[in-house]
Scaffold this motif. Structure first.
Motif, PDB file in Angstrom:
ATOM      1  N   UNK A 162      92.640   1.036 -31.388  1.00  0.00           N
ATOM      2  CA  UNK A 162      91.825   1.383 -32.554  1.00  0.00           C
ATOM      3  C   UNK A 162      91.623   2.877 -32.736  1.00  0.00           C
ATOM      4  N   UNK A 163      92.339   3.706 -31.998  1.00  0.00           N
ATOM      5  CA  UNK A 163      92.363   5.151 -32.242  1.00  0.00           C
ATOM      6  C   UNK A 163      93.475   5.501 -33.221  1.00  0.00           C
ATOM      7  N   UNK A 164      94.368   4.542 -33.506  1.00  0.00           N
ATOM      8  CA  UNK A 164      95.509   4.784 -34.393  1.00  0.00           C
ATOM      9  C   UNK A 164      95.568   3.728 -35.479  1.00  0.00           C
TER      10      UNK A 164
ATOM     11  N   UNK B 116      83.020  21.115 -42.916  1.00  0.00           N
ATOM     12  CA  UNK B 116      83.611  19.788 -42.994  1.00  0.00           C
ATOM     13  C   UNK B 116      83.578  19.178 -41.599  1.00  0.00           C
ATOM     14  N   UNK B 117      83.044  17.974 -41.474  1.00  0.00           N
ATOM     15  CA  UNK B 117      83.087  17.250 -40.211  1.00  0.00           C
ATOM     16  C   UNK B 117      84.231  16.239 -40.300  1.00  0.00           C
ATOM     17  N   UNK B 118      85.204  16.394 -39.410  1.00  0.00           N
ATOM     18  CA  UNK B 118      86.309  15.438 -39.326  1.00  0.00           C
ATOM     19  C   UNK B 118      85.840  14.279 -38.459  1.00  0.00           C
ATOM     20  N   UNK B 119      85.422  13.222 -39.123  1.00  0.00           N
ATOM     21  CA  UNK B 119      84.904  12.047 -38.431  1.00  0.00           C
ATOM     22  C   UNK B 119      85.870  10.880 -38.631  1.00  0.00           C
ATOM     23  N   UNK B 120      87.173  11.190 -38.634  1.00  0.00           N
ATOM     24  CA  UNK B 120      88.174  10.180 -38.947  1.00  0.00           C
ATOM     25  C   UNK B 120      88.153   9.010 -37.978  1.00  0.00           C
ATOM     26  N   UNK B 121      87.815   9.261 -36.711  1.00  0.00           N
ATOM     27  CA  UNK B 121      87.695   8.158 -35.759  1.00  0.00           C
ATOM     28  C   UNK B 121      86.463   7.302 -36.047  1.00  0.00           C
ATOM     29  N   UNK B 122      85.481   7.872 -36.692  1.00  0.00           N
ATOM     30  CA  UNK B 122      84.213   7.243 -37.062  1.00  0.00           C
ATOM     31  C   UNK B 122      83.558   6.552 -35.868  1.00  0.00           C
ATOM     32  N   UNK B 123      83.395   7.319 -34.792  1.00  0.00           N
ATOM     33  CA  UNK B 123      82.728   6.812 -33.591  1.00  0.00           C
ATOM     34  C   UNK B 123      81.326   7.372 -33.436  1.00  0.00           C
ATOM     35  N   UNK B 124      80.833   8.082 -34.453  1.00  0.00           N
ATOM     36  CA  UNK B 124      79.448   8.551 -34.403  1.00  0.00           C
ATOM     37  C   UNK B 124      78.521   7.440 -34.893  1.00  0.00           C
TER      38      UNK B 124
ATOM     39  N   UNK C 132      76.745  19.061 -44.875  1.00  0.00           N
ATOM     40  CA  UNK C 132      78.143  19.092 -44.453  1.00  0.00           C
ATOM     41  C   UNK C 132      78.926  18.032 -45.233  1.00  0.00           C
ATOM     42  N   UNK C 133      80.170  18.330 -45.523  1.00  0.00           N
ATOM     43  CA  UNK C 133      81.088  17.289 -45.981  1.00  0.00           C
ATOM     44  C   UNK C 133      81.544  16.502 -44.758  1.00  0.00           C
ATOM     45  N   UNK C 134      81.815  15.205 -44.956  1.00  0.00           N
ATOM     46  CA  UNK C 134      82.258  14.353 -43.855  1.00  0.00           C
ATOM     47  C   UNK C 134      83.474  13.559 -44.295  1.00  0.00           C
ATOM     48  N   UNK C 135      84.585  13.737 -43.568  1.00  0.00           N
ATOM     49  CA  UNK C 135      85.786  12.935 -43.800  1.00  0.00           C
ATOM     50  C   UNK C 135      85.808  11.825 -42.765  1.00  0.00           C
ATOM     51  N   UNK C 136      85.960  10.583 -43.228  1.00  0.00           N
ATOM     52  CA  UNK C 136      85.968   9.459 -42.297  1.00  0.00           C
ATOM     53  C   UNK C 136      86.975   8.406 -42.745  1.00  0.00           C
ATOM     54  N   UNK C 137      87.207   7.434 -41.875  1.00  0.00           N
ATOM     55  CA  UNK C 137      88.089   6.321 -42.208  1.00  0.00           C
ATOM     56  C   UNK C 137      87.445   5.011 -41.781  1.00  0.00           C
ATOM     57  N   UNK C 138      87.845   3.944 -42.456  1.00  0.00           N
ATOM     58  CA  UNK C 138      87.399   2.614 -42.067  1.00  0.00           C
ATOM     59  C   UNK C 138      88.371   1.953 -41.119  1.00  0.00           C
ATOM     60  N   UNK C 139      89.479   2.619 -40.867  1.00  0.00           N
ATOM     61  CA  UNK C 139      90.420   2.142 -39.844  1.00  0.00           C
ATOM     62  C   UNK C 139      89.955   2.736 -38.518  1.00  0.00           C
ATOM     63  N   UNK C 140      90.817   3.018 -37.594  1.00  0.00           N
ATOM     64  CA  UNK C 140      90.441   3.526 -36.274  1.00  0.00           C
ATOM     65  C   UNK C 140      89.374   2.600 -35.653  1.00  0.00           C
ATOM     66  N   UNK C 141      88.166   3.088 -35.400  1.00  0.00           N
ATOM     67  CA  UNK C 141      87.168   2.317 -34.666  1.00  0.00           C
ATOM     68  C   UNK C 141      86.833   0.992 -35.348  1.00  0.00           C
TER      69      UNK C 141
ATOM     70  N   UNK D 222      91.207   2.518 -26.381  1.00  0.00           N
ATOM     71  CA  UNK D 222      89.943   2.681 -27.093  1.00  0.00           C
ATOM     72  C   UNK D 222      89.290   1.348 -27.404  1.00  0.00           C
ATOM     73  N   UNK D 223      87.982   1.375 -27.423  1.00  0.00           N
ATOM     74  CA  UNK D 223      87.185   0.217 -27.780  1.00  0.00           C
ATOM     75  C   UNK D 223      87.003   0.203 -29.290  1.00  0.00           C
TER      76      UNK D 223
END
Length: 455
Positions: free
Chosen positions: A45-47, A230-238, A251-260, A415-416
């Protein structure tokens, strides 16, 4: 447009060569199928991960509902209404109703970076500098995407300063030295009257979090007109508290619903608060060259929201407990073998347990890092070889571990995911924790075996 395509086709709509499915193998570049897989344990789930059966059913309900709406409604209008519903659900899940959130759906976290650079250019109104960590820690297309977003009249208006995160042997530099380099680069630019888009990573492909949040806040407060973050939160583990903190800090935040969260790849968004209103573009449907709306993006977000909703219903304390057990299982499993080393990462001030670990494969005799082609072979073999317990173990795709040329070696990730975390929490008594430990150890043993089979 009268009907959506079948789900397996819908989930790759609007993607690029990374998620196109090979007709012979039935999988994409990552070795992932757009359909659920039985007996596959997803530590990838990191990719990219296979969509869970539960999320698949959520997508099926979404598809059936959209097909009914398309009988009477205009496809573009239907898309816009669905995007608004998805946005509202996201805001509700993450408790962001009070921040005046701006949201823009993107096909990937990379595209979200391009928009962030475009917004920074609008804010500054002149050439600017992007200060970020070394790009292999975040994404292969991040640099070009940021430059593309900065373009005006076909010319780049931004230049990029990359701060080294790792030494040439792959070990991380100290958090203090990384912060010092970020500080120096930003101050030098501001002194020269060049504004800065500063990028904080939370977290990187190898689990890094940098530069420190204290430093980022200091620089942003010191020069609010000349520093955008810009916060690169692409893993979205926060967690929800950290996400709210970022947005409330402007801050701007870039995230994805994939990964985690395990949705199919190409499921991104850019978020910001109302202070970005005068630079934010108007709402627009994601259309292809023929004017057909990209319902695939919405379907992927439907899967993401399904996973997010289930994850957020679990208490933060219980989530942290499961992650702590995952971390303990990884550490103990790796300690039992001599073909895998954990790649250390800078973790900022975060003291919580980790849900993502980078693994460096090692040849035993002679002792050396695995070559790039060897890492790729191990990764592919794991995806196709059923282990003695009947399971197949998917790890995160190989990526370079930094340093000169970024190609000395590559690492895999274990990854979990939110899906796995929810599964553990739903098992009775202590069965979930026992299951998690067993599967982590089985995955590491499978990795060890594949490495030992290399010539």
């Amino acid at each position: 447009m009268n009907r959506l395509p079948i789900i397996s086709q819908l989930l790759v709509q609007g993607g690029d060569e990374r998620i196109l499915v090979d007709e012979q193998t039935g999988t994409n570049k990552y070795g992932i199928s757009p359909q659920p897989r039985d007996s596959q344990v997803e530590f990838s789930s990191s990719t990219a991960s296979h969509v869970s059966p539960e999320a698949w059913f959520a997508i099926e309900r979404f598809r059936n509902r959209i097909n009914e709406e398309l009988i009477e409604g205009n496809a573009v209008n239907v898309w816009r209404l669905e995007e608004q519903r998805i946005r509202k659900e996201f805001i509700d899940i993450w408790g962001l109703a009070s921040v005046g959130l701006h949201w823009y759906l993107h096909r990937s976290g990379t595209d979200a970076h391009a928009m962030a650079a475009e917004l920074a250019h609008r804010k500054f109104g002149k050439p600017f500098r992007i200060v970020m960590g070394e790009s292999p820690e975040t994404g292969s297309k991040i640099l070009s995407s940021l430059l593309t977003g900065s373009r005006e009249h076909g010319e780049n208006t931004a230049e990029i300063t990359e701060i080294p995160i790792r030494h040439l042997d792959g070990s991380p530099r100290s958090a203090k030295s990384i912060d010092q380099d970020f500080y120096r680069a930003v101050v030098e630019a501001i002194t020269a009257e060049v504004p800065v888009l500063l990028i904080r990573v939370d977290e990187s492909k190898s689990g890094g979090i940098y530069p420190s949040l204290d430093l980022v806040k200091l620089l942003a407060a010191k020069s609010p007109e000349d520093v955008a973050v810009l916060v690169d939160c692409s893993q979205f583990r926060c967690d929800e508290n950290r996400l709210n903190e970022y947005i409330r800090s402007h801050f701007m935040v870039a995230l994805t619903g994939s990964k985690f969260f395990g949705a199919p790849a190409f499921c991104g968004a850019l978020l910001a608060d109302k202070q970005w209103s005068r630079f934010w573009p108007g709402e627009a449907a994601d259309l292809d060259d023929h004017g057909v709306p990209n319902f695939g993006l919405l379907a992927r977000w439907e899967a993401a929201l399904f996973s997010m909703s289930r994850h957020q219903r679990i208490s933060a304390a219980l989530r942290n407990e499961v992650v702590a057990h995952f971390q303990a299982a990884v550490l103990s499993a790796v300690a039992e073998i001599d073909t895998v080393e954990l790649l250390e990462s800078i973790r900022d001030i975060s003291k919580g347990p980790r849900s993502l670990f980078a693994l460096r494969g090692m040849h035993r005799i002679p002792k050396r890092n695995l070559a790039t082609y060897e890492v790729e072979r191990v990764y592919r073999n794991l995806l196709t070889r059923r282990q003695s317990n009947g399971n197949i173990y998917a790890l995160g795709q190989p990526v370079p571990c930094g340093g000169r040329g970024y190609q000395r070696t590559q690492f895999l990730r274990l990854s979990l995911s939110a899906t796995m975390l929810v599964k553990v929490c739903r098992m009775p008594n202590n069965e979930g924790i026992v299951w998690l430990h067993e599967e982590v150890h089985s995955a590491i043993r499978a990795l060890d075996e594949e490495i030992r089979l290399l010539p």
